[in-house]
Design an enzyme around this catalytic site. Structure first.
Site, mmCIF file in Angstrom:
data_model
loop_
_atom_site.group_PDB
_atom_site.id
_atom_site.type_symbol
_atom_site.label_atom_id
_atom_site.label_comp_id
_atom_site.label_asym_id
_atom_site.label_seq_id
_atom_site.Cartn_x
_atom_site.Cartn_y
_atom_site.Cartn_z
ATOM 1 N N CYS A 1 0.905 -1.130 -0.120
ATOM 2 C CA CYS A 1 -0.096 -0.322 -0.413
ATOM 3 C C CYS A 1 1.144 1.478 -0.058
ATOM 4 C CB CYS A 1 -0.811 0.110 1.535
ATOM 5 S SG CYS A 1 -1.743 2.088 1.648
ATOM 6 N N CYS B 1 0.287 3.070 3.714
ATOM 7 C CA CYS B 1 0.536 2.568 5.128
ATOM 8 C C CYS B 1 1.244 1.340 5.337
ATOM 9 C CB CYS B 1 -0.579 1.803 5.941
ATOM 10 S SG CYS B 1 -1.688 0.176 5.083
ATOM 11 N N CYS C 1 -4.763 0.505 -0.084
ATOM 12 C CA CYS C 1 -6.126 0.024 0.826
ATOM 13 C C CYS C 1 -7.737 -0.346 0.572
ATOM 14 C CB CYS C 1 -5.573 -0.243 1.787
ATOM 15 S SG CYS C 1 -4.016 -0.584 2.963
HETATM 16 ZN ZN ZN Z 1 -3.078 0.812 3.567
#
Ligand code: ZN
Ligand code: ATP
Ligand code: MG
Lengths: 310, 259, 365
Positions: free
Chosen positions: A251, A254, A276
């Site tokens: 991602c 994150c 995500c």
């Molecule tokens: Zn993420």
């Protein structure tokens, strides 16, 4: 229209409708169907689906299930495509906030009822949570056998060979099974079930889940369920086992490597990033200090100052 | 079961369509591995009888009893529908006159052959495909066509595919309705040869409907002659064809010989 | 943030406001009133009531106004409202034989007891745009009164045929069971005629029109004749449990079509005419005719006819006639599908990679 407002309401809301919109008779009917669905895992129970003030295909089945099980102390989360912020999720959440006056949340861990379209949250669900799926076409055999009468026989007699033939054809033609979402599963070693159009990435989450999973199809008038801790097997061949999508990158926001990623096109030069699909999962990870390559969030940057589009 | 047990016991089967007596009190026995031919003019009730035997049409009266692999005989119309449907795709086969009625036209040849295996739980792609290849070979279809759709096959190829699709489950009893009906004479001859070999080799019992006495002579051990829904004569094939007793059989045989 | 349609809440709120503004249109133009819609766009109101399954002219007019004239949207509004209404009970079956007739025609007989009554029909108008209507006019058009009032006794054409045994009798099934109710129960198959008729009555006029038309063009031919079409007012009666006898609740306007179709007979039955039936709220004549054609087509099996064409296929017709269901599912394609699309995208990329690899290998060999 005020003169026509119902006088039978017994709620404290302002809407003129019963708590959670449906009348109590209807809710009881739906709850009976849910009980039957839980008792026969994966079996599609026909129910007297009502006409809702939202269009068919926009979650009327899920809404009726949620409306029938939700109580005043529940905490509701609504997601569409994994996100709490998509228009339809917002609209459904607003519907319940208005007709049932329940508390809503975006945090998966805090929700007691989660209504979803097309995703299962990344965070593992608990036994005190219920996941309600919106289902467009509940019949996994529909595109092999358009006739309802024949489909019901196939289920009743477990004559599921034809489903396997479809997978055989995929492999014969493409070298692999080409169903990417709404990937059929066998529940409790009995009924073959359509898990709604979730990506097959989410299929393993259904297996042996502590949470009760309920499926509502409003237009097609069916309810089905996976009780907690039930075996859910994604159809496959011994030598072509079921597998899930993987991404080459984590991602961008994150850094997660184990979540379902959406592709985001950044510009018309082929620039893209992955993030995500479960927005709450991503936000929570970032709050915990995880970061990805695009952590400064180029999209949000570029959109700053833009008027909200309508 | 032993070979001494009768495979199919048919007793007084009647089927009417309104005023038409399509089957009139038909009785016979079929033994394991035996090939029974049914001949008779158009409209004499052959297809109707075959459909009754195969559990596809329920007779108005009479009994059809099938003895399963465990030696248990049961009335096929008294059994639970899923049981009968299970028999129909494992123990029995049905070869339609028009292969389009017996094939899935939008599924590849391999898928068509593999379907019965998957129906009874085969879940190993490689094995299923292996079986499909074996059967493609046995019915003399080119292996290279295993991933082609049946609609790209010729009539004779479709018929061979239909046969393979039925035989793959190792059935004990096959029903055939004019399996060489719509085919060119040379194709017919080859298909008949193939059928004869397979039937002998697999020791499968066959009920074959035909109006072609040559086909009957080539394939069947015993023959039944039907007229107006009733069986007018039956016996060993050669006996019936060489020395027909009933006036109608005589007419049938002589009319063919004259051609 | 990372969602296809961003800014959910505010955007939706703003869209609603924009919709309201556009619905109202130029504020210098007088706002349309429900009575105007009811009086002057009455056929739109009729259609909305019919497909919305709710007889309430004012509410239907309001739905038309709120939907900005979009009939299907108005039907949807009415249906969604209808589900929330408590059900007191079922009225007695209406008796269209006792209709106060405003229109009554038959195509099967030139003259018949009671006569042909044209009523307010478009039928013989020349479809020329009437530019006089472009401006409001002070003198209201007035139609002359007939010299003799409409006959009280208005026998049904079909009854004349029935009495001779030429037409199958339209009688309720034995022991007259409660009819199926699609608004309470899910569809079930094989469907009886009650389920067919209820579905068709609620069904989309355009869909039924096309299906009915297809039967006339050979896709399920059944040689129809418009036996009788009538429109007018009928009384709705209700038997309250505590009273035990019927009281009249009021009048409603309905249109009815009885289609007579040929049937050549079978072993069991002599040749006879058969019936297709259509009924709608208000003046929805086209709908009732289409409905009657499709009703008859759906009875194919009952008469031993081959079921070959769409209009004869009960599952096909019943599952696709409802415009509220259909518009919902079609319009849901506007909802984001990017998770599914992503899953497909990943798959297609993998398949393409497989393909390229296979081809590279082939080239190398
Ligand atoms: Zn993420
Ligand atoms: N579904 C049906 N409805 C009404 N009559 C039927 C039906 N099926 C068969 N029949 C009638 O039953 C009789 C026997 O028909 P059947 O198809 O069994 O004959 P057949 O011996 O197979 O003829 P052919 O050699 O032409 O195929 C015929 O008179 C036929 O018209
Ligand atoms: Mg025949």
């Amino acid at each position: 229209m005020s003169a026509r407002k119902r006088k039978t309401r017994h709620d404290d809301g302002e809407t003129g409708y019963n708590f959670a919109y449906l009348d109590e008779q209807t809710k009881r009917m739906i709850r009976r169907c849910i009980l039957k669905a839980v008792a026969v895992p994966g079996y599609q129970v026909p129910f007297g689906s009502r006409e809702m003030p939202l269009p068919y295909g926009w979650g009327t089945g899920g809404i009726q299930v949620t409306a029938s099980i939700i109580g005043r102390n529940d905490m509701l989360k609504v997601i569409d495509q994994g996100s709490d912020d998509t228009t339809n999720a917002v609209s459904i959440r607003a519907f319940f906030a208005k007709t049932a006056d329940v508390a809503t949340t975006e945090e998966t861990s805090k929700a007691s009822v989660i209504q979803t379209r097309h995703r299962i949250p990344e965070r593992k669900l608990r036994a005190d949570q219920i996941l309600v799926y919106q289902v467009p076409i509940p019949e996994p055999l529909r595109f092999l056998e358009p006739r309802e009468t024949e489909c019901r026989k196939v289920h009743a007699y477990s004559e599921y060979g034809v489903m396997q033939v479809k997978l055989y054809e995929d492999i014969a033609r493409y070298g692999r099974i080409t169903t990417a979402y709404a990937y059929p599963v066998r529940v409790d070693d009995r009924y073959i079930m359509d898990p709604s159009p979730i990506p097959k990435f989410d299929n393993p989450k259904m297996d042996n889940s502590p949470a009760l999973q309920l499926f509502g199809a409003g237009r097609e008038k069916r309810i089905y369920a996976i009780p907690p801790y039930t075996t859910v097997h994604s159809l496959d061949f011994e030598d072509h086992p079921f597998d899930v999508e993987t991404w080459d990158e984590p991602c961008g926001l994150c850094g997660a490597t184990d979540s379902f990623l959406d592709e985001i096109i950044l510009d018309d030069q082929g620039g893209r990033m992955f993030a995500c699909s479960d927005s709450n999962f991503c936000t929570a990870r970032r709050a915990d200090g995880h970061t990805g390559q695009f952590a400064e969030d180029p999209i949000e940057e570029s959109r700053k100052g833009e008027p909200a589009h309508v | 079961m032993s070979d001494d047990d009768v495979l199919l016991q048919v007793d007084g089967v009647c089927k009417n369509f309104g005023e038409i007596r399509a089957c009139d009190n038909v009785s016979f026995e079929l033994w394991p591995g035996e090939v029974l031919g049914i001949v008779g003019e158009s409209g004499s009730g052959k297809t109707t009888l075959l459909n009754c035997l195969a559990g596809r049409t329920e007779p108005d009266s009479g009994l059809i009893s099938y003895t399963n692999r465990r030696g248990e005989a049961s009335d096929i119309f008294a059994m639970f529908e899923p049981e009968r449907r299970m028999l129909a795709r494992t123990d029995w086969g049905f070869v339609h006159q028009n292969p389009r009625d017996g094939l899935r036209l939008d599924i590849t040849a391999g898928g068509n052959i593999g379907e019965r295996l998957m129906m009874v739980g085969a879940r190993h792609y490689g094995n299923i495909r292996g079986e499909a290849e074996t059967w493609m070979n046995r019915v003399e279809l080119e292996l290279g066509r295993i991933d082609s759709l049946p609609r790209t096959f010729s009539g004779g190829m479709q018929q061979r595919l239909q046969i393979a699709r039925n035989l793959v489950s190792g059935p004990r009893l096959i029903f055939m309705d004019e399996p060489t009906g719509g085919l060119d004479v040379s194709v017919q001859a080859r298909l008949l040869d193939l059928l004869r070999e397979l039937v002998r080799e697999l020791n499968v019992a066959v009920v074959i409907v035909t109006h072609d006495l040559a086909v009957a002579r080539l394939l069947s051990d015993r023959l039944m002659v039907m007229r107006h829904g009733a069986v007018v004569e039956s016996g060993l094939t050669d006996q019936v064809l060489d020395d027909p007793q009933h006036a109608y059989s005589q007419l049938l045989v002589s009319s063919i010989l004259q051609v | 943030m990372y969602v296809a349609v961003k800014g959910g809440e505010t955007a939706i709120e703003n869209a609603h406001q924009l919709l309201a503004e556009e619905r109202r249109g130029d504020p210098d133009v007088a706002e349309i009133e429900l009575t105007q819609i009811d009086e002057q766009l009455g056929l739109a109101v009729d259609r909305v009531m019919t497909e919305g399954s709710l007889y309430d002219r004012r509410l239907a007019a309001l739905a038309v106004k709120q939907a900005r004239g979009d009939v299907i949207e108005a039907v949807f509004l009415l249906r969604a409202y209808r589900t929330t209404l408590p059900r007191f009970g079922a009225s007695e079956p209406i008796d269209t034989a006792r209709m106060e007739i405003r229109r009554r025609i038959s195509a099967t007989f030139k003259d018949l007891p009671g006569g042909q009554i044209l009523g307010p029909t478009f039928d013989y108008t020349h479809r020329l745009i009437d530019f006089d209507l472009a401006e409001p006019s002070d003198d209201a058009p007035e139609a002359p009164l007939a010299e003799t009032p409409v006959n009280d006794a208005m026998p049904r054409v079909n009854e004349l045929l029935e009495s001779e045994g030429l037409l199958e009798r339209a009688a309720p099934p034995e022991d007259d069971p409660e009819p199926f109710d699609l608004t309470r129960e899910p569809m079930s198959f094989p469907a009886g005629r009650d389920q067919h008729l209820q579905n068709l009555a609620r069904g989309d006029e355009g869909f039924l029109l096309a299906l009915g038309y297809s039967t006339q063009r050979g896709f399920g031919r059944n040689h129809p004749f418009a036996g009788e079409i009538r429109m007018g007012e009928v009384a709705v009666e209700f038997v309250p449990e505590e009273l035990g006898f019927a009281v009249e609740l009021g009048d409603i306007t309905v249109s009815e079509c009885q289609m007579v179709t040929q049937f050549t007979g079978s072993k069991e039955a002599p040749p006879q005419f058969t019936q297709g039936y259509g009924l709608a709220f208000g003046f929805c004549e086209r709908k009732t005719m289409a409905m009657a054609l499709v009703d008859r087509a759906l009875r194919a099996e009952e008469f031993g006819e081959a079921v070959e064409y769409p209009a004869q296929d009960s599952e096909f017709v019943l599952y696709h006639s409802d415009n509220v269901e259909a518009q919902g599912f079609v319009s849901h394609l506007k909802l984001p599908h990017y998770v599914d699309f992503q899953a497909e995208l990943t798959l297609v990329r993998r398949l393409r990679a497989d393909y390229e690899q296979a081809h590279r290998q082939e080239a190398a060999e």
